[in-house]
Design an enzyme around this catalytic site. Structure first.
Site, short mmCIF file in Angstrom:
data_model
loop_
_atom_site.label_atom_id
_atom_site.label_comp_id
_atom_site.label_asym_id
_atom_site.label_seq_id
_atom_site.Cartn_x
_atom_site.Cartn_y
_atom_site.Cartn_z
N CYS A 188 0.82 -1.23 0.00
CA CYS A 188 0.00 0.00 0.00
C CYS A 188 0.84 1.27 0.00
O CYS A 188 0.34 2.35 -0.31
CB CYS A 188 -0.95 0.00 1.19
SG CYS A 188 -1.99 -1.45 1.21
N HIS A 225 -3.54 6.90 2.82
CA HIS A 225 -3.92 5.63 2.21
C HIS A 225 -5.32 5.27 2.73
O HIS A 225 -5.62 5.42 3.91
CB HIS A 225 -2.91 4.55 2.61
CG HIS A 225 -3.35 3.18 2.24
ND1 HIS A 225 -3.79 2.87 0.98
CD2 HIS A 225 -3.43 2.03 2.98
CE1 HIS A 225 -4.12 1.59 0.95
NE2 HIS A 225 -3.92 1.06 2.14
N ASN A 231 -10.31 -0.44 -0.44
CA ASN A 231 -8.85 -0.39 -0.35
C ASN A 231 -8.25 -0.98 -1.63
O ASN A 231 -8.33 -2.19 -1.86
CB ASN A 231 -8.39 -1.17 0.88
CG ASN A 231 -6.87 -1.16 1.05
OD1 ASN A 231 -6.13 -0.71 0.18
ND2 ASN A 231 -6.41 -1.66 2.18
#
Ligand code: COA
Length: 326
Positions: free
Chosen positions: A114, A253, A283
């Site tokens: 990520c 994020h 996500n």
């Protein structure tokens, strides 16, 4: 001398198929209410069966190039951040290079889960400032749905697909005011995909036991995520020589709305300055930040001169943050 870097174009692509929380209620033992309250997600996008990571990344790249007014043939380097490459090799960057016709570009992938977009940006910064590369395409693209265990309610409600991209060129002015990256390999077991590599090559057993799916210890990660994101964000702000109140937009994020909120509070950034896409896209790992960045630019939420904080955390563990003067 143009020894600094500047982002001159952004782009993103989300697959058409929408998977809502209500759809997930039919697949696993969960509820729309639980997912919304615990994560902030209402729906997410899922790639079609025929779409690989490079297909999503290609669309995002073309949109970023269009905004930058730069043709594929002018691009001299393509860096792609992904943990869901089309295949081990060739790199996804090479597939995107072929798809867009960037015949004068070098191409390689970066893997930092990520945090991949920030690791990619730092890599590009070094190569552009070194003077060798002048028109660089940085892409983050993920098809997490292809490594999702659709029987594991702890992960399948979070993961999604999408791509973001930007074009980076040298500039006289300093735009990337600061950045920091970090890693903590001892926590790798909290978020990983066990099989398919040299440690545990693909076999009938690995497929049967779903070892080609993403595994995550969500609540252990949650606590580390808030702390690490806040520390990286504060360090980037301090090193940029600014204060939290100077930040016009915070793009963390997008893993969980509660993590983003807690992190903003620790850094001292009000909630209305946090840019959120998790409710509609879930996500998408390395892609969440460039997708959000592109949306913020196109919606006019980012204007020239604004100070933007990008802040990411993910598998590895890895993390990174940067302050950009747009
Ligand atoms: N629907 C309904 N119940 C669920 C569920 C779901 N999709 N997923 C888990 N639960 C249940 C658990 O089984 C547990 O039940 P129990 O109390 O009966 O054992 C309960 O909900 C609480 O589980 P827990 O894991 O403690 O929930 P949480 O509040 O920590 O939320 C996450 C779970 C995954 C949403 C959250 O931990 C998270 O977002 N973690 C970080 C994710 C992350 O940052 N990932 C990597 C960065 S990229």
């Amino acid at each position: 001398m143009n020894t600094e870097i500047r982002i001159v174009g952004t782009g993103s692509y989300l697959p058409e198929k929408v998977l809502t929380n209500f759809d997930l209620e039919k697949i696993v033992d969960t509820s729309d209410k639980w997912i919304r309250e615990r994560t902030g997600i209402k729906e997410r996008r899922i790639a079609a069966e025929y779409q690989a990571t490079s297909d999503l990344g290609t669309e995002a790249a073309l949109r970023a190039l269009k905004m930058a007014g730069i043709s594929p043939a002018e691009i001299d380097l393509i860096v792609v951040s992904t943990i869901t490459p089309d295949m081990f090799f060739p790199s996804t960057a090479c597939f995107i290079q072929k798809n867009i016709g960037a015949k004068n570009a070098a191409a390689f992938d970066v893997m930092a889960a990520c945090s991949g977009f920030l690791y990619g940006l730092a890599t590009v910064e070094g190569l552009v400032r070194g003077g060798r590369y002048k028109k660089v395409l940085l892409v983050a693209s993920e098809t997490l749905s292809k490594i999702t265990d659709w029987e594991d309610r702890g992960t399948c409600v979070l993961l999604a697909d999408g791509a973001g991209a930007c074009v980076v060129v040298p500039d006289k002015e300093k735009h990337l005011l600061s950045y920091n990256l970090g890693a903590s390999g001892e926590f790798g077991h909290l978020l990983y995909m066990p099989a398919g590599g040299s440690r545990l090559p693909a076999s009938v057993e690995t497929v049967k036991n779903k070892k080609h799916c993403l595994k995550m210890k969500g609540n252990e990660l949650f606590k580390i995520a808030v702390r690490v994101l806040a520390e990286a964000g504060m360090k980037a702000i301090q090193e940029a020589g600014i204060k939290p109140e100077d930040i016009s937009l915070f793009i963390p994020h997008q893993a969980n709305w509660r993590i983003m909120k807690a992190c903003a509070r620790r850094i001292g950034i009000p909630e209305d300055k946090v840019f959120i896409t998790i409710h509609k896209y879930g996500n998408t790992s390395a892609s969440t930040i460039p997708i959000a960045l592109d949306e913020a630019v196109r919606e006019g939420r980012i204007k020239e001169g604004d100070l933007i904080l990008l802040d990411a955390f993910g598998g590895g563990l890895t993390w990174g943050a940067c302050v950009i003067r747009w």
